[in-house]
Design a protein around this motif. Structure first.
Motif, PDB file in Angstrom:
ATOM      1  N   ARG A  87     -29.992  34.928 -60.026  1.00 17.85           N
ATOM      2  CA  ARG A  87     -29.016  34.723 -59.719  1.00 17.85           C
ATOM      3  C   ARG A  87     -28.612  33.621 -58.906  1.00 17.85           C
ATOM      4  NH1 ARG A  87     -26.958  41.034 -59.430  1.00 17.85           N
ATOM      5  NH2 ARG A  87     -27.613  41.985 -61.247  1.00 17.85           N
ATOM      6  N   TYR A  88     -29.781  33.476 -58.440  1.00 20.84           N
ATOM      7  CA  TYR A  88     -28.955  31.959 -57.764  1.00 20.84           C
ATOM      8  C   TYR A  88     -28.536  32.200 -55.910  1.00 20.84           C
ATOM      9  CZ  TYR A  88     -31.143  29.408 -62.292  1.00 20.84           C
ATOM     10  OH  TYR A  88     -31.461  28.883 -63.109  1.00 20.84           O
ATOM     11  N   ASP A  89     -29.247  33.367 -55.836  1.00 22.70           N
ATOM     12  CA  ASP A  89     -28.161  33.785 -54.663  1.00 22.70           C
ATOM     13  C   ASP A  89     -29.111  33.596 -53.035  1.00 22.70           C
ATOM     14  OD1 ASP A  89     -26.739  35.464 -52.565  1.00 22.70           O
ATOM     15  OD2 ASP A  89     -25.929  37.039 -54.284  1.00 22.70           O
ATOM     16  N   GLU A  90     -28.485  32.592 -53.001  1.00 26.15           N
ATOM     17  CA  GLU A  90     -29.235  32.241 -51.632  1.00 26.15           C
ATOM     18  C   GLU A  90     -29.409  33.262 -50.360  1.00 26.15           C
ATOM     19  OE1 GLU A  90     -28.450  28.155 -50.644  1.00 26.15           O
ATOM     20  OE2 GLU A  90     -29.065  26.842 -52.619  1.00 26.15           O
ATOM     21  N   ALA A  91     -28.796  34.029 -50.251  1.00 24.60           N
ATOM     22  CA  ALA A  91     -28.154  34.429 -49.424  1.00 24.60           C
ATOM     23  C   ALA A  91     -29.949  35.431 -49.105  1.00 24.60           C
ATOM     24  CB  ALA A  91     -26.500  35.773 -49.440  1.00 24.60           C
ATOM     25  N   VAL A  92     -29.328  36.773 -50.754  1.00 26.16           N
ATOM     26  CA  VAL A  92     -30.225  37.633 -50.829  1.00 26.16           C
ATOM     27  C   VAL A  92     -31.550  37.199 -50.882  1.00 26.16           C
ATOM     28  CG1 VAL A  92     -31.257  39.194 -52.916  1.00 26.16           C
ATOM     29  CG2 VAL A  92     -28.894  38.798 -52.341  1.00 26.16           C
ATOM     30  N   MET A  93     -32.025  35.792 -51.308  1.00 21.81           N
ATOM     31  CA  MET A  93     -33.875  35.148 -50.522  1.00 21.81           C
ATOM     32  C   MET A  93     -33.487  34.881 -50.057  1.00 21.81           C
ATOM     33  SD  MET A  93     -36.496  33.839 -52.872  1.00 21.81           S
ATOM     34  CE  MET A  93     -35.808  33.574 -54.415  1.00 21.81           C
ATOM     35  N   PHE A  94     -33.280  34.591 -48.905  1.00 23.61           N
ATOM     36  CA  PHE A  94     -32.860  34.060 -47.249  1.00 23.61           C
ATOM     37  C   PHE A  94     -33.580  35.431 -46.400  1.00 23.61           C
ATOM     38  CE2 PHE A  94     -31.493  33.592 -43.015  1.00 23.61           C
ATOM     39  CZ  PHE A  94     -32.026  32.454 -42.608  1.00 23.61           C
ATOM     40  N   THR A  95     -32.087  35.958 -47.073  1.00 26.72           N
ATOM     41  CA  THR A  95     -32.911  37.480 -46.105  1.00 26.72           C
ATOM     42  C   THR A  95     -33.803  38.515 -46.175  1.00 26.72           C
ATOM     43  OG1 THR A  95     -30.244  38.443 -45.827  1.00 26.72           O
ATOM     44  CG2 THR A  95     -31.587  40.025 -46.069  1.00 26.72           C
ATOM     45  N   MET A 109     -24.914  33.031 -44.370  1.00 19.91           N
ATOM     46  CA  MET A 109     -24.447  34.497 -44.963  1.00 19.91           C
ATOM     47  C   MET A 109     -23.158  35.318 -44.326  1.00 19.91           C
ATOM     48  SD  MET A 109     -26.733  37.501 -46.437  1.00 19.91           S
ATOM     49  CE  MET A 109     -27.213  38.359 -44.638  1.00 19.91           C
ATOM     50  N   THR A 110     -22.131  35.420 -44.518  1.00 18.87           N
ATOM     51  CA  THR A 110     -21.312  36.441 -43.788  1.00 18.87           C
ATOM     52  C   THR A 110     -21.960  37.401 -43.794  1.00 18.87           C
ATOM     53  OG1 THR A 110     -20.147  37.235 -46.208  1.00 18.87           O
ATOM     54  CG2 THR A 110     -19.279  34.520 -45.174  1.00 18.87           C
ATOM     55  N   ILE A 111     -21.060  38.546 -42.631  1.00 16.84           N
ATOM     56  CA  ILE A 111     -21.357  39.149 -42.635  1.00 16.84           C
ATOM     57  C   ILE A 111     -21.134  40.527 -43.784  1.00 16.84           C
ATOM     58  CG2 ILE A 111     -20.489  41.306 -41.037  1.00 16.84           C
ATOM     59  CD1 ILE A 111     -21.654  39.666 -39.606  1.00 16.84           C
ATOM     60  N   ASP A 112     -19.912  40.491 -44.531  1.00 13.80           N
ATOM     61  CA  ASP A 112     -19.183  41.067 -45.756  1.00 13.80           C
ATOM     62  C   ASP A 112     -20.415  41.367 -47.048  1.00 13.80           C
ATOM     63  OD1 ASP A 112     -17.075  41.521 -43.864  1.00 13.80           O
ATOM     64  OD2 ASP A 112     -16.029  40.210 -45.317  1.00 13.80           O
ATOM     65  N   THR A 113     -21.413  40.135 -46.750  1.00 12.62           N
ATOM     66  CA  THR A 113     -21.548  39.631 -47.891  1.00 12.62           C
ATOM     67  C   THR A 113     -23.363  40.440 -47.523  1.00 12.62           C
ATOM     68  OG1 THR A 113     -21.011  37.207 -48.108  1.00 12.62           O
ATOM     69  CG2 THR A 113     -23.304  38.110 -49.200  1.00 12.62           C
ATOM     70  N   PHE A 114     -23.762  40.944 -46.330  1.00 11.91           N
ATOM     71  CA  PHE A 114     -24.452  41.647 -46.101  1.00 11.91           C
ATOM     72  C   PHE A 114     -24.269  43.181 -45.874  1.00 11.91           C
ATOM     73  CE2 PHE A 114     -26.907  43.515 -42.074  1.00 11.91           C
ATOM     74  CZ  PHE A 114     -27.850  43.072 -42.581  1.00 11.91           C
ATOM     75  N   ILE A 115     -23.501  43.358 -45.334  1.00 16.75           N
ATOM     76  CA  ILE A 115     -22.545  44.796 -45.964  1.00 16.75           C
ATOM     77  C   ILE A 115     -22.701  44.916 -46.985  1.00 16.75           C
ATOM     78  CG2 ILE A 115     -20.502  46.110 -45.078  1.00 16.75           C
ATOM     79  CD1 ILE A 115     -19.753  44.910 -42.336  1.00 16.75           C
ATOM     80  N   GLN A 116     -22.241  44.089 -47.862  1.00 12.22           N
ATOM     81  CA  GLN A 116     -22.552  44.365 -49.779  1.00 12.22           C
ATOM     82  C   GLN A 116     -23.444  44.187 -49.790  1.00 12.22           C
ATOM     83  OE1 GLN A 116     -20.708  41.677 -50.825  1.00 12.22           O
ATOM     84  NE2 GLN A 116     -17.887  42.360 -50.938  1.00 12.22           N
ATOM     85  N   LEU A 117     -25.029  43.751 -49.433  1.00 18.09           N
ATOM     86  CA  LEU A 117     -26.095  43.915 -49.732  1.00 18.09           C
ATOM     87  C   LEU A 117     -27.485  44.896 -49.058  1.00 18.09           C
ATOM     88  CD1 LEU A 117     -28.609  42.071 -51.168  1.00 18.09           C
ATOM     89  CD2 LEU A 117     -28.585  40.786 -49.736  1.00 18.09           C
ATOM     90  N   LEU A 118     -26.981  45.592 -48.177  1.00 20.00           N
ATOM     91  CA  LEU A 118     -27.346  46.067 -47.373  1.00 20.00           C
ATOM     92  C   LEU A 118     -28.054  47.531 -48.084  1.00 20.00           C
ATOM     93  CD1 LEU A 118     -28.162  46.857 -44.021  1.00 20.00           C
ATOM     94  CD2 LEU A 118     -26.491  47.629 -43.612  1.00 20.00           C
ATOM     95  N   ALA A 171     -35.760  40.052 -54.187  1.00 19.44           N
ATOM     96  CA  ALA A 171     -35.436  38.509 -54.297  1.00 19.44           C
ATOM     97  C   ALA A 171     -35.820  37.974 -55.558  1.00 19.44           C
ATOM     98  CB  ALA A 171     -37.236  38.255 -53.324  1.00 19.44           C
ATOM     99  N   ILE A 172     -36.912  38.440 -56.417  1.00 19.41           N
ATOM    100  CA  ILE A 172     -36.679  37.200 -58.113  1.00 19.41           C
ATOM    101  C   ILE A 172     -35.272  37.586 -58.291  1.00 19.41           C
ATOM    102  CG2 ILE A 172     -38.361  37.451 -59.712  1.00 19.41           C
ATOM    103  CD1 ILE A 172     -40.643  38.549 -58.094  1.00 19.41           C
ATOM    104  N   ARG A 173     -35.016  39.396 -58.967  1.00 17.72           N
ATOM    105  CA  ARG A 173     -33.741  39.568 -58.997  1.00 17.72           C
ATOM    106  C   ARG A 173     -32.902  38.837 -59.216  1.00 17.72           C
ATOM    107  NH1 ARG A 173     -32.519  44.253 -59.496  1.00 17.72           N
ATOM    108  NH2 ARG A 173     -33.256  45.401 -57.879  1.00 17.72           N
ATOM    109  N   PHE A 174     -32.278  38.924 -57.597  1.00 17.34           N
ATOM    110  CA  PHE A 174     -31.185  38.636 -57.067  1.00 17.34           C
ATOM    111  C   PHE A 174     -30.661  37.276 -56.692  1.00 17.34           C
ATOM    112  CE2 PHE A 174     -30.116  43.066 -56.558  1.00 17.34           C
ATOM    113  CZ  PHE A 174     -28.718  42.847 -57.264  1.00 17.34           C
ATOM    114  N   GLY A 175     -32.579  37.060 -55.765  1.00 22.87           N
ATOM    115  CA  GLY A 175     -32.200  35.249 -55.104  1.00 22.87           C
ATOM    116  C   GLY A 175     -33.307  34.226 -55.721  1.00 22.87           C
ATOM    117  N   TYR A 176     -33.114  34.641 -57.504  1.00 22.73           N
ATOM    118  CA  TYR A 176     -34.126  33.772 -58.078  1.00 22.73           C
ATOM    119  C   TYR A 176     -33.057  33.906 -59.544  1.00 22.73           C
ATOM    120  CZ  TYR A 176     -36.899  31.094 -60.977  1.00 22.73           C
ATOM    121  OH  TYR A 176     -37.753  30.486 -62.262  1.00 22.73           O
TER     122      TYR A 176
END
Length: 221
Positions: free
Chosen positions: A187-195, A1-10, A180-185
């Motif tokens: 939407r198959y967003d592994e970055a959200v799930m991992f975080t 996961m990139t820094i930009d992705t993390f900042i958007q997710l914050l 985690a369920i809404r985004f990670g599962y």
């Protein structure tokens, strides 16, 4: 996961974390306020104890066991009318706290009862022999001797509530698990799930370590 992705997710992470804290904080507080006296009653009304009462013990034990036997996801849905009546809605962390509280009260009560069963009955019998009142025995002996176990019970209940709060997202409770369920599962967003997994692991470890430390500190045995 990139820094930009993390900042958007914050922002979403911050919101979800606050929702989890609200849910767990409210339900844990209610579990302690209600579950502590219920746990004490379950113990002192047992056979051979100073407030032995087969009816109170049986009825209270039955209610506790009935609630504990219902899977939380089913309890969550079944209590929607009660949630609506109490908070005037069914969406959000406060609404989810109703079901979480109902599930946590009997869970914590049994932990309190279990911690008191570890107390040497000789101590209680000695207090009775010198004429100590039931209230004095509960306040100065049972609660004092069982304090480390009760702290550990609070720790276990808190961690369990964090797990339950993830299921509360099914009915719009929000929180880290819901994120985690809404985004990670979905939407198959592994970055959200991992975080979210990392956050939950760290949160649980901090709570467990803190609870163990407090229990050891107040344990004078």
């Amino acid at each position: 996961m990139t820094i930009d992705t993390f900042i958007q997710l914050l922002p979403e992470l911050n919101k979800a974390f606050i929702q989890t804290v609200i849910m767990v904080g409210i339900s844990l507080s209610i579990a302690i306020i209600v579950g502590l006296p219920v746990g004490i009653l379950l113990y002192v009304t047992d056979k051979g104890l100073f407030l032995e009462n087969v009816w109170i013990k049986s009825i209270l034990g039955l209610i506790v066991n009935l609630i504990r036997s219902i899977p939380f996801i089913i309890l969550l849905v079944a209590l929607i009318p009660l949630t609506q009546a109490i908070v005037g809605g069914t969406i959000g962390p406060v609404a989810a706290s109703v079901s979480l509280s109902v599930a946590a009260i009997p869970f914590f009560a049994r932990l309190v009862e279990s911690s008191m069963r570890k107390i040497d009955k000789g101590v209680v019998e000695a207090a009775i022999s010198v004429g100590a009142s039931p209230w004095l025995i509960i306040k100065d002996i049972l609660l004092t001797e069982a304090k480390p176990g009760i702290v550990q019970g609070i720790t276990i209940t808190t961690i369990s509530l964090i797990g339950y709060s993830a299921m509360a997202g099914v009915v719009g409770g929000g929180g880290i698990g819901d994120l985690a369920i809404r985004f990670g599962y979905y939407r198959y967003d592994e970055a959200v799930m991992f975080t979210t997994i990392i956050i939950l692991i760290v949160l649980v470890q901090v709570i467990q370590y803190t609870g163990d430390l407090i229990a050891k500190t107040i344990d004078k045995r």
